[in-house]
Design a protein around this motif. Structure first.
Motif, PDB file in Angstrom:
ATOM      1  N   LYS A 155       0.831  -1.187   0.041  1.00 32.91           N
ATOM      2  CA  LYS A 155      -0.001   0.032   0.041  1.00 32.91           C
ATOM      3  C   LYS A 155       0.995   1.150   0.213  1.00 32.91           C
ATOM      4  CE  LYS A 155      -3.418  -2.271   3.203  1.00 32.91           C
ATOM      5  NZ  LYS A 155      -4.166  -2.335   4.370  1.00 32.91           N
ATOM      6  N   PRO A 156       0.411   2.312  -0.371  1.00 36.16           N
ATOM      7  CA  PRO A 156       1.034   3.819  -0.437  1.00 36.16           C
ATOM      8  C   PRO A 156       1.671   3.961   1.151  1.00 36.16           C
ATOM      9  CG  PRO A 156      -0.799   4.000  -1.809  1.00 36.16           C
ATOM     10  CD  PRO A 156      -0.886   2.789  -1.162  1.00 36.16           C
ATOM     11  N   GLY A 157       2.888   3.899   1.460  1.00 34.19           N
ATOM     12  CA  GLY A 157       3.434   4.306   2.823  1.00 34.19           C
ATOM     13  C   GLY A 157       3.748   2.995   3.322  1.00 34.19           C
ATOM     14  N   GLY A 158       3.762   1.832   2.593  1.00 33.66           N
ATOM     15  CA  GLY A 158       4.079   0.416   3.064  1.00 33.66           C
ATOM     16  C   GLY A 158       5.624   0.351   3.250  1.00 33.66           C
ATOM     17  N   LEU A 159       5.992  -0.790   3.972  1.00 32.42           N
ATOM     18  CA  LEU A 159       7.073  -1.011   4.227  1.00 32.42           C
ATOM     19  C   LEU A 159       7.485  -2.136   3.812  1.00 32.42           C
ATOM     20  CD1 LEU A 159      10.026  -0.442   6.101  1.00 32.42           C
ATOM     21  CD2 LEU A 159       8.461  -1.655   7.924  1.00 32.42           C
ATOM     22  N   MET A 160       8.711  -2.413   3.026  1.00 29.09           N
ATOM     23  CA  MET A 160       9.335  -3.672   2.692  1.00 29.09           C
ATOM     24  C   MET A 160      10.885  -4.134   3.304  1.00 29.09           C
ATOM     25  SD  MET A 160      10.637  -5.191  -1.008  1.00 29.09           S
ATOM     26  CE  MET A 160      12.246  -4.223  -0.872  1.00 29.09           C
ATOM     27  N   ILE A 161      10.871  -4.962   4.254  1.00 26.20           N
ATOM     28  CA  ILE A 161      12.119  -5.600   4.602  1.00 26.20           C
ATOM     29  C   ILE A 161      12.935  -6.758   3.754  1.00 26.20           C
ATOM     30  CG2 ILE A 161      13.171  -6.186   6.612  1.00 26.20           C
ATOM     31  CD1 ILE A 161      11.823  -3.687   7.438  1.00 26.20           C
ATOM     32  N   CYS A 162      13.831  -6.179   3.170  1.00 20.41           N
ATOM     33  CA  CYS A 162      14.620  -7.136   2.615  1.00 20.41           C
ATOM     34  C   CYS A 162      16.066  -7.525   2.990  1.00 20.41           C
ATOM     35  CB  CYS A 162      14.712  -6.547   0.791  1.00 20.41           C
ATOM     36  SG  CYS A 162      15.395  -7.556  -0.317  1.00 20.41           S
ATOM     37  N   LEU A 211      10.732   1.983  -5.287  1.00 24.19           N
ATOM     38  CA  LEU A 211      10.740   2.175  -3.647  1.00 24.19           C
ATOM     39  C   LEU A 211      11.865   3.055  -3.204  1.00 24.19           C
ATOM     40  CD1 LEU A 211      10.321  -1.647  -2.862  1.00 24.19           C
ATOM     41  CD2 LEU A 211       8.555   0.158  -2.325  1.00 24.19           C
ATOM     42  N   ASP A 212      11.585   3.410  -1.917  1.00 28.88           N
ATOM     43  CA  ASP A 212      12.699   4.236  -1.468  1.00 28.88           C
ATOM     44  C   ASP A 212      13.280   3.854  -0.320  1.00 28.88           C
ATOM     45  OD1 ASP A 212      14.058   6.449  -0.506  1.00 28.88           O
ATOM     46  OD2 ASP A 212      12.162   7.739   0.259  1.00 28.88           O
ATOM     47  N   PRO A 213      14.687   3.239  -0.628  1.00 30.75           N
ATOM     48  CA  PRO A 213      15.475   2.724   0.490  1.00 30.75           C
ATOM     49  C   PRO A 213      15.729   3.746   1.665  1.00 30.75           C
ATOM     50  CG  PRO A 213      16.720   2.447  -1.622  1.00 30.75           C
ATOM     51  CD  PRO A 213      15.474   3.644  -1.757  1.00 30.75           C
ATOM     52  N   VAL A 214      15.498   3.338   2.849  1.00 33.01           N
ATOM     53  CA  VAL A 214      15.713   4.361   4.012  1.00 33.01           C
ATOM     54  C   VAL A 214      16.582   3.655   5.037  1.00 33.01           C
ATOM     55  CG1 VAL A 214      13.238   5.183   3.650  1.00 33.01           C
ATOM     56  CG2 VAL A 214      13.392   3.220   5.210  1.00 33.01           C
ATOM     57  N   ASP A 215      17.024   2.477   5.137  1.00 29.43           N
ATOM     58  CA  ASP A 215      17.781   1.978   6.026  1.00 29.43           C
ATOM     59  C   ASP A 215      18.386   0.763   5.635  1.00 29.43           C
ATOM     60  OD1 ASP A 215      18.740   2.211   9.060  1.00 29.43           O
ATOM     61  OD2 ASP A 215      18.223   0.127   8.872  1.00 29.43           O
ATOM     62  N   ARG A 216      19.723   0.533   6.040  1.00 35.20           N
ATOM     63  CA  ARG A 216      20.400  -0.928   5.759  1.00 35.20           C
ATOM     64  C   ARG A 216      21.246  -1.046   7.069  1.00 35.20           C
ATOM     65  NH1 ARG A 216      23.970   0.262   0.319  1.00 35.20           N
ATOM     66  NH2 ARG A 216      25.390   1.608   1.158  1.00 35.20           N
ATOM     67  N   LYS A 217      21.448  -2.639   7.205  1.00 39.98           N
ATOM     68  CA  LYS A 217      22.658  -2.763   8.374  1.00 39.98           C
ATOM     69  C   LYS A 217      22.753  -4.140   8.257  1.00 39.98           C
ATOM     70  CE  LYS A 217      20.694  -0.040  12.273  1.00 39.98           C
ATOM     71  NZ  LYS A 217      19.853   0.776  11.337  1.00 39.98           N
ATOM     72  N   GLY A 218      24.054  -4.508   8.691  1.00 36.47           N
ATOM     73  CA  GLY A 218      24.716  -5.835   8.411  1.00 36.47           C
ATOM     74  C   GLY A 218      24.003  -6.747   9.656  1.00 36.47           C
ATOM     75  N   TYR A 239      22.832  -9.021   5.278  1.00 37.04           N
ATOM     76  CA  TYR A 239      22.540  -7.600   5.620  1.00 37.04           C
ATOM     77  C   TYR A 239      21.117  -7.370   5.095  1.00 37.04           C
ATOM     78  CZ  TYR A 239      22.712  -6.465   0.535  1.00 37.04           C
ATOM     79  OH  TYR A 239      22.630  -6.485  -0.877  1.00 37.04           O
ATOM     80  N   VAL A 240      20.595  -6.524   5.707  1.00 39.88           N
ATOM     81  CA  VAL A 240      19.177  -6.368   5.785  1.00 39.88           C
ATOM     82  C   VAL A 240      18.830  -4.798   5.423  1.00 39.88           C
ATOM     83  CG1 VAL A 240      18.894  -6.059   8.277  1.00 39.88           C
ATOM     84  CG2 VAL A 240      16.911  -6.750   6.902  1.00 39.88           C
ATOM     85  N   THR A 241      17.743  -4.548   4.741  1.00 40.16           N
ATOM     86  CA  THR A 241      17.300  -3.304   4.130  1.00 40.16           C
ATOM     87  C   THR A 241      15.860  -2.930   4.456  1.00 40.16           C
ATOM     88  OG1 THR A 241      16.669  -3.783   1.912  1.00 40.16           O
ATOM     89  CG2 THR A 241      19.004  -3.136   2.218  1.00 40.16           C
ATOM     90  N   ALA A 242      15.487  -1.754   4.668  1.00 45.75           N
ATOM     91  CA  ALA A 242      14.142  -1.132   4.903  1.00 45.75           C
ATOM     92  C   ALA A 242      13.929  -0.028   3.789  1.00 45.75           C
ATOM     93  CB  ALA A 242      14.002  -0.581   6.183  1.00 45.75           C
ATOM     94  N   SER A 243      12.761  -0.421   3.045  1.00 44.14           N
ATOM     95  CA  SER A 243      12.096   0.624   1.804  1.00 44.14           C
ATOM     96  C   SER A 243      10.836   0.742   1.957  1.00 44.14           C
ATOM     97  CB  SER A 243      12.797  -0.224   0.440  1.00 44.14           C
ATOM     98  OG  SER A 243      13.803  -0.470   0.516  1.00 44.14           O
ATOM     99  N   LEU A 244      10.447   2.092   1.453  1.00 44.60           N
ATOM    100  CA  LEU A 244       8.986   2.520   1.765  1.00 44.60           C
ATOM    101  C   LEU A 244       8.388   2.882   0.038  1.00 44.60           C
ATOM    102  CD1 LEU A 244       9.734   5.120   4.394  1.00 44.60           C
ATOM    103  CD2 LEU A 244       8.373   2.730   4.796  1.00 44.60           C
ATOM    104  N   ARG A 245       7.241   2.531   0.255  1.00 45.86           N
ATOM    105  CA  ARG A 245       6.325   2.820  -1.166  1.00 45.86           C
ATOM    106  C   ARG A 245       5.735   4.132  -0.638  1.00 45.86           C
ATOM    107  NH1 ARG A 245       2.105  -0.356  -4.989  1.00 45.86           N
ATOM    108  NH2 ARG A 245       1.482   1.670  -6.154  1.00 45.86           N
ATOM    109  N   ARG A 246       6.351   5.312  -1.429  1.00 41.45           N
ATOM    110  CA  ARG A 246       5.881   6.632  -1.077  1.00 41.45           C
ATOM    111  C   ARG A 246       4.267   6.867  -1.676  1.00 41.45           C
ATOM    112  NH1 ARG A 246       8.612   8.004   3.227  1.00 41.45           N
ATOM    113  NH2 ARG A 246      10.846   8.185   2.755  1.00 41.45           N
TER     114      ARG A 246
END
Length: 246
Positions: A155-162, A211-218, A239-246
């Protein structure tokens, strides 16, 4: 008019035995059990921050619809359901779905497990607040098309963790030689090092998918404490990332 019971107790017993193996922390899925607290830490922190939830509260993710792609036996789906999310677990491997369903039932959890793909879910118009996309992208034939389907599922504003694996000499040594050949944590051939993706490559793919990547960590393994932890700097292997659907 009589009804016929088509349940085969022997088949159910086989699936139950498989479910026990998936959930045995000392069994062949031991690597995932070891990694799971680290993954859950990141997932819960990101969801709580994005949706303004208190992760320490009771069922903090109530009202959120969550998709766990490549759910396997449900090692992430179940804790997400316990935290209150409405969970759909999807896996392209048909045999995983009955296993996951049986364990969820044994655990008293309601989880919608389906034998399907991200693309088919997106084509059906399914939409989610959160998509968990953990250790899948390095196994697909077309990462961009797959991540585009993940975008469409949000959904708009939704979060993907990859999460995935970096591609460099260290990751080959640790994930291929170490995990598959020396420690035998995984069957040989589980991973193809050539399909590993660097953090910059993944960020580029995520952006191209819309998508808009907003964070990544090992996610770093410590052989002394025999445990995983998150790292701001060390993205050299997992590693893992967080991204948003604007």
């Amino acid at each position: 008019m009589s009804t016929v019971n088509t349940v085969d107790p022997a088949e159910v017993a086989k699936f139950e035995a498989m479910a026990a193996e998936w959930w045995d922390p000392a069994g062949k899925f031991k690597p995932l059990h070891m990694l799971n607290p680290c993954r859950l830490d990141y997932i819960c922190t990101q969801i709580a921050a994005e949706f303004g939830r208190d992760p320490g509260g009771e069922r903090p993710f109530a009202g959120l619809r969550l998709l766990d792609i490549g759910c396997g036996g449900g090692l992430l789906s179940e804790p997400m359901a316990r935290l209150g999310a409405e969970v759909v677990g999807a896996d392209a491997a048909a045999r995983n779905i009955p296993v996951a369903r049986i364990h969820a039932e044994q655990s008293g959890l309601t989880i919608d497990y389906r034998h399907t793909t991200a693309e088919d879910l997106a084509a059906a118009g399914e939409r989610f607040d959160v998509v968990l996309n953990m250790e899948v992208v390095e196994h697909v034939a077309d990462p961009l098309a797959y991540l585009t389907a993940c975008h469409d599922l949000l959904k708009p504003g939704g979060l993907m963790i990859c999460s995935t694996l970096n591609r460099n000499p260290k990751s080959w040594l640790m994930a291929i030689v170490g995990a598959e050949h020396v420690m035998r944590w995984l069957p040989r051939g589980t991973h193809d090092w050539r399909k590993f993706i660097t953090p910059d490559e993944l960020y580029d793919l995520i952006r191209r998918a819309g998508l808009d990547p907003v964070d990544r960590k090992g996610m770093v393994f410590n052989p002394l404490s025999w445990s995983w932890s998150l790292s701001e700097r060390d993205l050299s292997v997992n590693y893992v990332t967080a991204s948003l659907r604007r």
